[in-house]
Scaffold this motif. Structure first.
Motif, PDB file in Angstrom:
ATOM      1  N   VAL A   1     -86.349  37.914 -37.571  1.00 30.94           N
ATOM      2  CA  VAL A   1     -87.153  38.993 -36.996  1.00 30.94           C
ATOM      3  C   VAL A   1     -88.595  38.486 -36.903  1.00 30.94           C
ATOM      4  CG1 VAL A   1     -87.970  41.357 -37.275  1.00 30.94           C
ATOM      5  CG2 VAL A   1     -85.639  40.749 -37.984  1.00 30.94           C
TER       6      VAL A   1
ATOM      7  N   ARG B   1     -92.494  38.691 -36.060  1.00 29.40           N
ATOM      8  CA  ARG B   1     -93.572  39.682 -35.963  1.00 29.40           C
ATOM      9  C   ARG B   1     -94.891  38.968 -35.711  1.00 29.40           C
ATOM     10  NH1 ARG B   1     -90.503  41.538 -40.457  1.00 29.40           N
ATOM     11  NH2 ARG B   1     -89.462  43.510 -39.973  1.00 29.40           N
TER      12      ARG B   1
ATOM     13  N   ASN C   1     -86.207  40.231 -44.958  1.00 29.92           N
ATOM     14  CA  ASN C   1     -86.722  41.269 -44.074  1.00 29.92           C
ATOM     15  C   ASN C   1     -86.797  42.619 -44.779  1.00 29.92           C
ATOM     16  OD1 ASN C   1     -87.776  42.108 -41.558  1.00 29.92           O
ATOM     17  ND2 ASN C   1     -85.799  42.955 -40.958  1.00 29.92           N
ATOM     18  N   THR C   2     -87.472  42.635 -45.903  1.00 23.66           N
ATOM     19  CA  THR C   2     -87.656  43.862 -46.668  1.00 23.66           C
ATOM     20  C   THR C   2     -88.680  44.760 -45.979  1.00 23.66           C
ATOM     21  OG1 THR C   2     -89.422  42.841 -47.954  1.00 23.66           O
ATOM     22  CG2 THR C   2     -87.172  42.641 -48.820  1.00 23.66           C
TER      23      THR C   2
ATOM     24  N   ASP D   1     -88.837  37.084 -49.431  1.00 21.66           N
ATOM     25  CA  ASP D   1     -90.048  37.806 -49.069  1.00 21.66           C
ATOM     26  C   ASP D   1     -91.045  37.844 -50.230  1.00 21.66           C
ATOM     27  OD1 ASP D   1     -89.166  38.249 -46.531  1.00 21.66           O
ATOM     28  OD2 ASP D   1     -88.773  40.395 -46.769  1.00 21.66           O
TER      29      ASP D   1
ATOM     30  N   GLU E   1     -83.459  38.401 -41.477  1.00 22.91           N
ATOM     31  CA  GLU E   1     -82.681  39.606 -41.780  1.00 22.91           C
ATOM     32  C   GLU E   1     -81.268  39.212 -42.176  1.00 22.91           C
ATOM     33  OE1 GLU E   1     -80.987  42.976 -42.346  1.00 22.91           O
ATOM     34  OE2 GLU E   1     -83.035  43.193 -41.575  1.00 22.91           O
TER      35      GLU E   1
ATOM     36  N   SER F   1     -93.098  37.594 -40.235  1.00 16.54           N
ATOM     37  CA  SER F   1     -91.726  37.366 -39.800  1.00 16.54           C
ATOM     38  C   SER F   1     -90.825  37.118 -41.011  1.00 16.54           C
ATOM     39  CB  SER F   1     -91.665  36.156 -38.860  1.00 16.54           C
ATOM     40  OG  SER F   1     -92.457  36.367 -37.706  1.00 16.54           O
ATOM     41  N   SER F   2     -89.549  37.477 -40.856  1.00 19.70           N
ATOM     42  CA  SER F   2     -88.628  37.304 -41.975  1.00 19.70           C
ATOM     43  C   SER F   2     -87.198  37.253 -41.456  1.00 19.70           C
ATOM     44  CB  SER F   2     -88.782  38.451 -42.976  1.00 19.70           C
ATOM     45  OG  SER F   2     -88.006  38.226 -44.137  1.00 19.70           O
TER      46      SER F   2
ATOM     47  N   ALA G   1     -92.085  43.197 -45.713  1.00 21.56           N
ATOM     48  CA  ALA G   1     -92.334  42.268 -44.607  1.00 21.56           C
ATOM     49  C   ALA G   1     -92.779  43.028 -43.367  1.00 21.56           C
ATOM     50  CB  ALA G   1     -91.081  41.452 -44.314  1.00 21.56           C
ATOM     51  N   GLU G   2     -92.131  44.134 -43.119  1.00 25.54           N
ATOM     52  CA  GLU G   2     -92.505  44.948 -41.959  1.00 25.54           C
ATOM     53  C   GLU G   2     -93.901  45.529 -42.135  1.00 25.54           C
ATOM     54  OE1 GLU G   2     -90.765  48.690 -39.300  1.00 25.54           O
ATOM     55  OE2 GLU G   2     -89.780  48.106 -41.174  1.00 25.54           O
TER      56      GLU G   2
END
Length: 330
Positions: A328, A330, A274-275, A251, A287, A284-285, A278-279
């Motif tokens: 994940v 997004r 998926n830290t 990330d 996990e 997208s990342s 990232a959210e």
């Protein structure tokens, strides 16, 4: 029941003697299977947990597992390991074990610290992280006969065919392959932004990108940067190739790739870990599922129902758990 359940409560619930409950806890093989299952069901129903101090007096074990705490480096690095340590602590507690966190800055420092803890009977086992080619810690742990599991594979020494120790890892290649397949929905030119060659983890993640690109008959540039947002930004900003998406090995690199984009044409960037960043930034990342890694680590170290760590036989095909990450989007 207003107090914690006791051995007597378990015996009453299962309809057996206190000694039978003690046998199930300490020497389950001598108890008939149907009786053992009845006692174990009573333990689960009541939520009984053994008192660690009392068990230490009976078994001369510490009921403690040591794990290294990585130095704080700031930024978004370390989030996955933090989650891993938290999950380990919770799951070890459920098994009646405790975690002892120790600090060390080098592999040699860690070996010295482990030697102190092992010789002082402060730990029954250890969990190491961040394995690398020629890792001296695994050799020392085997020589010292200290039971351990590594979060990270041996990287070519004994991965699968001739395992020398127990290990759990995340299938990084599977993660970046999934990320690449998603990236290809935006166009055939997908770049990979990874670390310089020679890193076991980084090379594994690059393999996933290469595999997915080859399967799709697609091509794209391979960029390299150290694990640093500013360096990643500079590398991507200096690139002359036009791409449809960028798959990154972390990330941190993904953030650099996002910051490097300017003008009206901004391409999707996919990270790894998926830290929370990232959210927050909405990219997208992949996990890593550190909670599943923690569960797998304790499964290898203790078995499905064991309470006290004992040395485990290392058998090819049963000495490792490879966790498949999930993308994940997004």
């Amino acid at each position: 029941m207003g107090r914690p359940p006791t051995v007597e409560d378990v015996a009453l619930r299962a309809g057996v003697s206190r000694q039978t409950v003690s046998n199930v806890l300490n020497a389950p093989d001598i108890v008939r299977p149907d009786t053992r299952e009845r006692v174990q069901q009573a333990i689960r129903d009541l939520g009984y947990r053994r008192h660690a101090a009392a068990r230490q007096l009976r078994t001369r074990r510490s009921s403690t597992i040591g794990i290294h705490l990585d130095p704080y480096v700031g930024g978004v690095s370390g989030v996955v390991l933090d989650r891993f340590v938290h999950a380990l602590t919770e799951r070890a507690s459920d098994r009646g074990m405790r975690m002892l966190v120790y600090a060390a800055r080098t592999a040699d420092d860690e070996i010295a610290r482990l030697a102190e803890l092992w010789e002082g009977s402060e730990i029954d086992a250890a969990i190491i992280t961040g394995t690398f080619h020629g890792d001296p810690r695994t050799h020392w742990l085997n020589e010292a006969r200290l039971p351990f599991v590594a979060f990270g594979r041996p990287w070519g020494e004994d991965d699968l065919a001739a395992p020398a120790h127990l290990w759990v890892d995340v299938d990084g290649a599977a993660g970046t392959a999934a990320a690449t397949r998603h990236a290809l929905t935006f166009g055939p030119r997908v770049a990979f932004l990874g670390w310089p060659s020679g890193s076991g983890t980084g090379d594994d993640r690059e393999r996933g990108w290469l595999r997915a690109m080859a399967a799709a008959g697609a091509s794209g540039p391979r960029w390299a940067a150290e694990e640093d947002v500013a360096m990643a930004r500079a590398v991507v900003a200096a690139a002359t190739e036009e791409v449809d998406a960028v798959v990154c090995a972390s990330d941190s690199l993904a953030i650099g790739a996002l910051l490097a984009q300017s003008g009206s044409r901004r391409v999707p960037v996919i990270g790894f870990d998926n830290t929370p960043t990232a959210e927050a930034l909405g990219f997208s990342s992949v996990e890593q599922r550190p909670e599943d890694v923690a569960a797998g680590t304790l499964e290898l170290l203790m078995g499905p129902t064991g309470e006290v760590v004992t040395p485990r036989d290392v058998v090819a095909g049963a000495a490792h758990i490879l966790i498949e990450p999930r993308l994940v989007v997004r």
